[in-house]
Design an enzyme around this catalytic site. Sequence first.
Site, PDB file in Angstrom:
ATOM      1  N   SER A   1       0.840  -1.200   0.000  1.00  0.00           N
ATOM      2  CA  SER A   1       0.000   0.000   0.000  1.00  0.00           C
ATOM      3  C   SER A   1       0.868   1.239   0.000  1.00  0.00           C
ATOM      4  O   SER A   1       1.966   1.255   0.569  1.00  0.00           O
ATOM      5  CB  SER A   1      -0.903   0.016   1.229  1.00  0.00           C
ATOM      6  OG  SER A   1      -1.597   1.252   1.312  1.00  0.00           O
TER       7      SER A   1
ATOM      8  N   TYR B   1      -3.476  -0.728  10.084  1.00  0.00           N
ATOM      9  CA  TYR B   1      -3.442  -1.212   8.702  1.00  0.00           C
ATOM     10  C   TYR B   1      -2.105  -0.878   8.052  1.00  0.00           C
ATOM     11  O   TYR B   1      -1.472  -1.734   7.411  1.00  0.00           O
ATOM     12  CB  TYR B   1      -4.583  -0.588   7.909  1.00  0.00           C
ATOM     13  CG  TYR B   1      -4.491  -0.825   6.428  1.00  0.00           C
ATOM     14  CD1 TYR B   1      -4.861  -2.039   5.861  1.00  0.00           C
ATOM     15  CD2 TYR B   1      -4.015   0.183   5.571  1.00  0.00           C
ATOM     16  CE1 TYR B   1      -4.775  -2.260   4.492  1.00  0.00           C
ATOM     17  CE2 TYR B   1      -3.927  -0.029   4.202  1.00  0.00           C
ATOM     18  CZ  TYR B   1      -4.301  -1.253   3.673  1.00  0.00           C
ATOM     19  OH  TYR B   1      -4.195  -1.462   2.318  1.00  0.00           O
TER      20      TYR B   1
END
Length: 256
Positions: free
Chosen positions: A148, A161
């Site tokens: 990410s 996350y």
Amino acid sequence: MAAHLDGRIALVTGASRGIGRAIAERLGRDGAFVVVHYARDDAAAREVVATIAGAGGQAAAVRAELGTPGDIGTLFAGLERALRDAGREVALDILVNNAGIGLPATIEQVDEAGFDRVFAVNVKAPFFLTQRALPLLRDGGRIINVSSGVTRVAFPEGIAYASTKGALDAFGHSLAKHVGPRGITVNAVAPGVIDTDVNAGWLRDNPGAQATVAEWSALGRVGQPADVADAVAFLASDDARWVTAGRIDATGGARI
């Protein structure tokens, strides 16, 4: 249909929707037999398999909910059945660790249950899934982790996350050294905000949000699943044979 992955077998986790679906369909178009892993939505997984077949490719769906007891055993039992049913060798050439979940919470808001769950799905599952896959992965194979863009920029509203994706990057870096003697490459692709069903509620039907996300990108638009899938396809191909322990930023230059 491109054929440069003919004869190769790919496992894509979390492939029933969004980025995972786009990756599975692209690898299928490139000639790979694609094992479409999914957690719950049987109809969506069947649709992906049918789409790949409709484009001239081959695929099979395997269900297993990652982050739960016995998840890896369930997945690989299904994979072996699917490959045998298709008359294929029980082997892999390409592993795409795409499945993951979010946790939109600041450090003050994260509880232990949420923390454990996001790490179980985003870190523990790909770690032990890869461990299980290595004996099946043929020399010269490809491992691609979907990371990410939030490991490059501060993301306090999703701190747990972001931490899982940082752990996944570190895992891939060390793994690349370990499996390099077998000619296996390990790389990461790091998307930014992508127009998927997961983001539909706040992004797809919200012109203001779309404009904001587009402004973040150096290319001035919102990312699409195919933008990420094409980067994965490159890393899965022979063209990427000399690329390992790398990371492709697939954010469109967001927040540079």
